[in-house]
Design a protein around this motif. Sequence first.
Motif, PDB file in Angstrom:
ATOM      1  N   MET A   1       0.839  -1.184   0.000  1.00 16.79           N
ATOM      2  CA  MET A   1       0.000   0.000   0.000  1.00 16.79           C
ATOM      3  C   MET A   1       0.883   1.245   0.000  1.00 16.79           C
ATOM      4  O   MET A   1       1.832   1.330   0.782  1.00 16.79           O
ATOM      5  N   ILE A   2       0.552   2.173  -0.855  1.00 18.54           N
ATOM      6  CA  ILE A   2       1.312   3.431  -0.897  1.00 18.54           C
ATOM      7  C   ILE A   2       0.802   4.344   0.214  1.00 18.54           C
ATOM      8  O   ILE A   2      -0.400   4.627   0.297  1.00 18.54           O
ATOM      9  N   LEU A   3       1.718   4.766   1.061  1.00 10.45           N
ATOM     10  CA  LEU A   3       1.380   5.621   2.199  1.00 10.45           C
ATOM     11  C   LEU A   3       1.583   7.092   1.826  1.00 10.45           C
ATOM     12  O   LEU A   3       2.455   7.411   1.019  1.00 10.45           O
ATOM     13  N   PRO A   4       0.812   8.003   2.445  1.00 10.11           N
ATOM     14  CA  PRO A   4       1.071   9.419   2.205  1.00 10.11           C
ATOM     15  C   PRO A   4       2.370   9.836   2.901  1.00 10.11           C
ATOM     16  O   PRO A   4       2.653   9.390   4.013  1.00 10.11           O
ATOM     17  N   ILE A   5       3.139  10.665   2.223  1.00 10.20           N
ATOM     18  CA  ILE A   5       4.402  11.157   2.789  1.00 10.20           C
ATOM     19  C   ILE A   5       4.121  12.445   3.554  1.00 10.20           C
ATOM     20  O   ILE A   5       3.468  13.352   3.051  1.00 10.20           O
ATOM     21  N   GLU A  32       7.175  -3.225   3.983  1.00  6.48           N
ATOM     22  CA  GLU A  32       6.709  -3.468   2.607  1.00  6.48           C
ATOM     23  C   GLU A  32       6.052  -2.209   2.032  1.00  6.48           C
ATOM     24  O   GLU A  32       6.310  -1.815   0.895  1.00  6.48           O
ATOM     25  N   ASP A  33       5.205  -1.550   2.841  1.00  8.19           N
ATOM     26  CA  ASP A  33       4.540  -0.325   2.393  1.00  8.19           C
ATOM     27  C   ASP A  33       5.541   0.818   2.185  1.00  8.19           C
ATOM     28  O   ASP A  33       5.367   1.631   1.265  1.00  8.19           O
ATOM     29  N   MET A  34       6.578   0.873   3.020  1.00  5.23           N
ATOM     30  CA  MET A  34       7.593   1.926   2.855  1.00  5.23           C
ATOM     31  C   MET A  34       8.359   1.731   1.542  1.00  5.23           C
ATOM     32  O   MET A  34       8.632   2.698   0.830  1.00  5.23           O
ATOM     33  N   TRP A  35       8.712   0.474   1.215  1.00 11.04           N
ATOM     34  CA  TRP A  35       9.374   0.229  -0.072  1.00 11.04           C
ATOM     35  C   TRP A  35       8.478   0.679  -1.221  1.00 11.04           C
ATOM     36  O   TRP A  35       8.917   1.380  -2.140  1.00 11.04           O
ATOM     37  N   GLU A  36       7.210   0.269  -1.160  1.00 12.19           N
ATOM     38  CA  GLU A  36       6.273   0.605  -2.231  1.00 12.19           C
ATOM     39  C   GLU A  36       6.106   2.124  -2.350  1.00 12.19           C
ATOM     40  O   GLU A  36       6.097   2.674  -3.456  1.00 12.19           O
ATOM     41  N   THR A  37       6.000   2.795  -1.222  1.00 11.23           N
ATOM     42  CA  THR A  37       5.848   4.256  -1.203  1.00 11.23           C
ATOM     43  C   THR A  37       7.089   4.940  -1.759  1.00 11.23           C
ATOM     44  O   THR A  37       6.991   5.868  -2.573  1.00 11.23           O
ATOM     45  N   MET A  38       8.264   4.485  -1.331  1.00 11.53           N
ATOM     46  CA  MET A  38       9.522   5.075  -1.800  1.00 11.53           C
ATOM     47  C   MET A  38       9.644   4.959  -3.315  1.00 11.53           C
ATOM     48  O   MET A  38       9.934   5.936  -4.001  1.00 11.53           O
ATOM     49  N   TYR A  39       9.422   3.767  -3.858  1.00 16.08           N
ATOM     50  CA  TYR A  39       9.557   3.570  -5.305  1.00 16.08           C
ATOM     51  C   TYR A  39       8.492   4.352  -6.078  1.00 16.08           C
ATOM     52  O   TYR A  39       8.787   4.945  -7.118  1.00 16.08           O
ATOM     53  N   ALA A  40       7.259   4.405  -5.557  1.00 16.76           N
ATOM     54  CA  ALA A  40       6.178   5.135  -6.230  1.00 16.76           C
ATOM     55  C   ALA A  40       6.447   6.638  -6.260  1.00 16.76           C
ATOM     56  O   ALA A  40       5.953   7.351  -7.136  1.00 16.76           O
ATOM     57  N   SER A  41       7.258   7.115  -5.302  1.00 17.07           N
ATOM     58  CA  SER A  41       7.585   8.542  -5.198  1.00 17.07           C
ATOM     59  C   SER A  41       8.915   8.880  -5.861  1.00 17.07           C
ATOM     60  O   SER A  41       9.383  10.017  -5.754  1.00 17.07           O
ATOM     61  N   ASN A  42       9.546   7.883  -6.496  1.00 17.47           N
ATOM     62  CA  ASN A  42      10.859   8.061  -7.118  1.00 17.47           C
ATOM     63  C   ASN A  42      11.923   8.477  -6.115  1.00 17.47           C
ATOM     64  O   ASN A  42      12.806   9.275  -6.417  1.00 17.47           O
ATOM     65  N   GLY A  43      11.838   7.928  -4.912  1.00 11.20           N
ATOM     66  CA  GLY A  43      12.840   8.195  -3.890  1.00 11.20           C
ATOM     67  C   GLY A  43      13.892   7.113  -3.854  1.00 11.20           C
ATOM     68  O   GLY A  43      13.722   6.033  -4.428  1.00 11.20           O
ATOM     69  N   VAL A  44      15.005   7.401  -3.164  1.00 13.63           N
ATOM     70  CA  VAL A  44      16.060   6.397  -2.957  1.00 13.63           C
ATOM     71  C   VAL A  44      16.175   6.028  -1.481  1.00 13.63           C
ATOM     72  O   VAL A  44      16.944   5.154  -1.111  1.00 13.63           O
ATOM     73  N   GLY A  45      15.408   6.710  -0.644  1.00 18.07           N
ATOM     74  CA  GLY A  45      15.373   6.411   0.779  1.00 18.07           C
ATOM     75  C   GLY A  45      14.076   6.931   1.369  1.00 18.07           C
ATOM     76  O   GLY A  45      13.465   7.858   0.828  1.00 18.07           O
TER      77      GLY A  45
END
Length: 194
Positions: A1-5, A32-45
Amino acid sequence: MILPIVAYGNPILRKVGHDIDENYPNLDKLIEDMWETMYASNGVGLAAPQVGRDIRLFVMDSAQIFSNMDEKDKEEENYPDAPGIKQVFINAHIIEEHGDDWAYNEGCLSIPKIREDIYRAEEVTLEYLDQNFKKHTRTFNGVTARIILHEYDHIDGKLFIDYLSPLKRKLLKRKLDDISKGNIKVDYKMSFSK
């Protein structure tokens, strides 16, 4: 699940995170949600405070930087940490920072559309637990150390803009105010303080 940042201005970004144990509720799902959120936001951390949790947890993937780097850049610079790593850090604590400080243009998913050159140490030695709660003490360098230090700041209640001069911070005040008020458009889900 993508979480709001969580956006700049939310007090959780200024809290020092607390250590957790393997009984922390739904930890695997959170990671798992943090990985999904990071990648969906084009982040590296991504650090737990950025998704509303005041705990000492962050995820990072410096391998993305190397896989997206063109051959010319790879040849021009010496990257001691190539090809990068993908890692979960739980209860991380810095043992020591080494080497000269060097500048790199940093940004932050919680402070969108602001990038600045930030000086950080070349290497960092950390003590941390992995996702299986196995203890590690390891030294990281290069871009990997840079990302770790940036995310580590989040679990210590610091932001990359804290390294800027008072004048530079003053010049960014209007942009920072707009972010904290939600007057900004980004292509990922954000949570703004009201």
